[in-house]
Design a protein around this motif. Structure first.
Motif, PDB file in Angstrom:
ATOM      1  N   LEU A  81       2.512  -2.569 -15.453  1.00 19.45           N
ATOM      2  CA  LEU A  81       1.205  -2.024 -15.056  1.00 19.45           C
ATOM      3  C   LEU A  81       0.964  -2.244 -13.558  1.00 19.45           C
ATOM      4  O   LEU A  81       0.429  -1.382 -12.864  1.00 19.45           O
ATOM      5  N   ALA A  82       1.373  -3.402 -13.068  1.00 20.06           N
ATOM      6  CA  ALA A  82       1.195  -3.683 -11.627  1.00 20.06           C
ATOM      7  C   ALA A  82       2.006  -2.704 -10.788  1.00 20.06           C
ATOM      8  O   ALA A  82       1.546  -2.235  -9.742  1.00 20.06           O
ATOM      9  N   ALA A  83       3.216  -2.374 -11.264  1.00 16.11           N
ATOM     10  CA  ALA A  83       4.044  -1.397 -10.536  1.00 16.11           C
ATOM     11  C   ALA A  83       3.353  -0.032 -10.532  1.00 16.11           C
ATOM     12  O   ALA A  83       3.287   0.650  -9.504  1.00 16.11           O
ATOM     13  N   ARG A  84       2.789   0.328 -11.690  1.00 19.04           N
ATOM     14  CA  ARG A  84       2.086   1.610 -11.799  1.00 19.04           C
ATOM     15  C   ARG A  84       0.896   1.659 -10.835  1.00 19.04           C
ATOM     16  O   ARG A  84       0.619   2.681 -10.210  1.00 19.04           O
ATOM     17  N   ASP A  85       0.193   0.512 -10.727  1.00 18.54           N
ATOM     18  CA  ASP A  85      -1.074   0.476  -9.993  1.00 18.54           C
ATOM     19  C   ASP A  85      -0.941  -0.128  -8.591  1.00 18.54           C
ATOM     20  O   ASP A  85      -1.955  -0.456  -7.967  1.00 18.54           O
ATOM     21  N   ALA A  86       0.289  -0.290  -8.108  1.00 17.52           N
ATOM     22  CA  ALA A  86       0.480  -0.995  -6.821  1.00 17.52           C
ATOM     23  C   ALA A  86      -0.374  -0.387  -5.702  1.00 17.52           C
ATOM     24  O   ALA A  86      -0.858  -1.110  -4.824  1.00 17.52           O
ATOM     25  N   GLY A  87      -0.590   0.928  -5.770  1.00 20.46           N
ATOM     26  CA  GLY A  87      -1.379   1.595  -4.734  1.00 20.46           C
ATOM     27  C   GLY A  87      -2.834   1.148  -4.698  1.00 20.46           C
ATOM     28  O   GLY A  87      -3.536   1.357  -3.707  1.00 20.46           O
ATOM     29  N   GLN A  88      -3.307   0.530  -5.788  1.00 19.64           N
ATOM     30  CA  GLN A  88      -4.712   0.056  -5.830  1.00 19.64           C
ATOM     31  C   GLN A  88      -4.851  -1.380  -5.351  1.00 19.64           C
ATOM     32  O   GLN A  88      -5.952  -1.917  -5.303  1.00 19.64           O
ATOM     33  N   ILE A  89      -3.729  -2.054  -5.107  1.00 13.24           N
ATOM     34  CA  ILE A  89      -3.775  -3.488  -4.794  1.00 13.24           C
ATOM     35  C   ILE A  89      -3.563  -3.666  -3.294  1.00 13.24           C
ATOM     36  O   ILE A  89      -2.610  -3.127  -2.726  1.00 13.24           O
ATOM     37  N   ALA A  90      -4.480  -4.407  -2.685  1.00 10.60           N
ATOM     38  CA  ALA A  90      -4.428  -4.584  -1.224  1.00 10.60           C
ATOM     39  C   ALA A  90      -4.082  -6.027  -0.881  1.00 10.60           C
ATOM     40  O   ALA A  90      -4.261  -6.938  -1.697  1.00 10.60           O
ATOM     41  N   LEU A  91      -3.611  -6.220   0.329  1.00  9.43           N
ATOM     42  CA  LEU A  91      -3.427  -7.586   0.838  1.00  9.43           C
ATOM     43  C   LEU A  91      -4.793  -8.149   1.231  1.00  9.43           C
ATOM     44  O   LEU A  91      -5.716  -7.396   1.581  1.00  9.43           O
ATOM     45  N   ARG A 122       6.034  -2.843  -2.138  1.00  8.54           N
ATOM     46  CA  ARG A 122       5.121  -1.697  -1.969  1.00  8.54           C
ATOM     47  C   ARG A 122       3.754  -2.147  -1.518  1.00  8.54           C
ATOM     48  O   ARG A 122       3.121  -1.526  -0.671  1.00  8.54           O
ATOM     49  N   VAL A 123       3.253  -3.240  -2.121  1.00  7.70           N
ATOM     50  CA  VAL A 123       1.916  -3.719  -1.730  1.00  7.70           C
ATOM     51  C   VAL A 123       1.953  -4.242  -0.288  1.00  7.70           C
ATOM     52  O   VAL A 123       1.011  -4.039   0.484  1.00  7.70           O
ATOM     53  N   LEU A 124       3.051  -4.887   0.082  1.00  8.63           N
ATOM     54  CA  LEU A 124       3.157  -5.401   1.460  1.00  8.63           C
ATOM     55  C   LEU A 124       3.186  -4.255   2.476  1.00  8.63           C
ATOM     56  O   LEU A 124       2.617  -4.366   3.568  1.00  8.63           O
TER      57      LEU A 124
END
Ligand SMILES: O=C(O)COP(=O)(O)O
Length: 239
Positions: A81-91, A122-124
């Motif tokens: 799920l985190a991989a799917r939603d990586a675009g929603q997660i910010a530093l 991806r998040v980085l």
């Protein structure tokens, strides 16, 4: 009054990812009850969240009624799920500047995470990801000590010169198991008072403090009482 001597500069900075670099707790809360329904463990009500932030992962797992055998399945699903939603997660704000300053100070960076390396990268984003020399990702929930031992063996850095930084009690336990100093961050999943009660060598209230410590400009950071020694703990079974 004389100040305690500044700790020697670390030769490696080992960073946890979720809750330390990535502000993923809101996302985690948003998916948790769906995962609870799918894997049949207790849902978490909004009023329980602050209480759970006082606990370590073992106590949370017990509170949610998750049998040990289900944990890898649940973690794998969460990481999908985190991989799917990586675009929603910010530093967290200040993290890119901190990574740049540590790299500029010439101290190598590693990430030790239970999350997947592809999601972490991806998040980085590419610029931050390029500053990380080693990705020790995909550790099992209670397997960080073993990963850390491998990381130290590969890099040849002595445990007392590897500064581990994280936001959870299991991060602190992994550092202690190897005899590494640990810096707790006050902005992550676990309540900062609960982390402080365990006597981390450092307690950071913002990412810039990490950069100042690593660059050797901060001998005022909260430290363990003089005379306290770091005793490596035995690795828990199966970690
Ligand atoms: O994704 C998780 O399970 C937690 O990841 P972390 O180890 O970076 O905190």
């Amino acid at each position: 009054m004389t100040r305690p001597p500044a700790a020697p500069r670390p030769r490696l900075v080992v960073l946890d990812f979720d809750g330390t670099l990535a502000d993923s707790f809101p996302w985690f809360c948003s998916v948790l009850n769906g995962v609870a329904d799918r894997y049949r463990f207790r849902r978490v009500e909004a009023h329980e969240v602050e209480g759970l932030r006082l606990l370590g992962a073992r106590a949370i797992v017990a509170h949610l009624g998750i049998p040990r055998w289900k944990l890898p399945l649940i973690a794998r699903h969460m990481h999908r799920l985190a991989a799917r939603d990586a675009g929603q997660i910010a530093l967290f704000p200040g993290v890119p500047a901190m990574l740049a300053a540590v790299a500029e100070a010439g101290v190598p960076l590693a990430i030790l995470s239970s999350n997947r390396a592809d999601t972490v990268r991806r998040v980085l984003g590419p610029d931050n990801a390029d500053r990380i020399g080693t990705y020790a990702c995909g550790a099992s929930v209670f397997g960080k000590a073993r990963r850390l031992r491998t990381l130290l063996a590969r890099t040849g850095v002595a445990p007392d010169r590897a500064l581990c930084i994280g936001d959870e009690i299991r991060d602190l336990e992994a550092a202690r198991a190897l005899g590494c100093p640990f810096g707790a961050v006050a902005w992550g999943y676990t309540d900062s008072g609960a982390l402080a009660a365990l006597g981390p060598e450092h307690l950071f209230s913002e990412p810039a403090e990490i950069a100042r410590l690593v660059a050797g400009e901060a001998d005022h950071m909260p430290r363990l009482a003089p005379g306290t020694t770091l005793v490596p703990l035995p690795l828990p079974n199966g970690s």
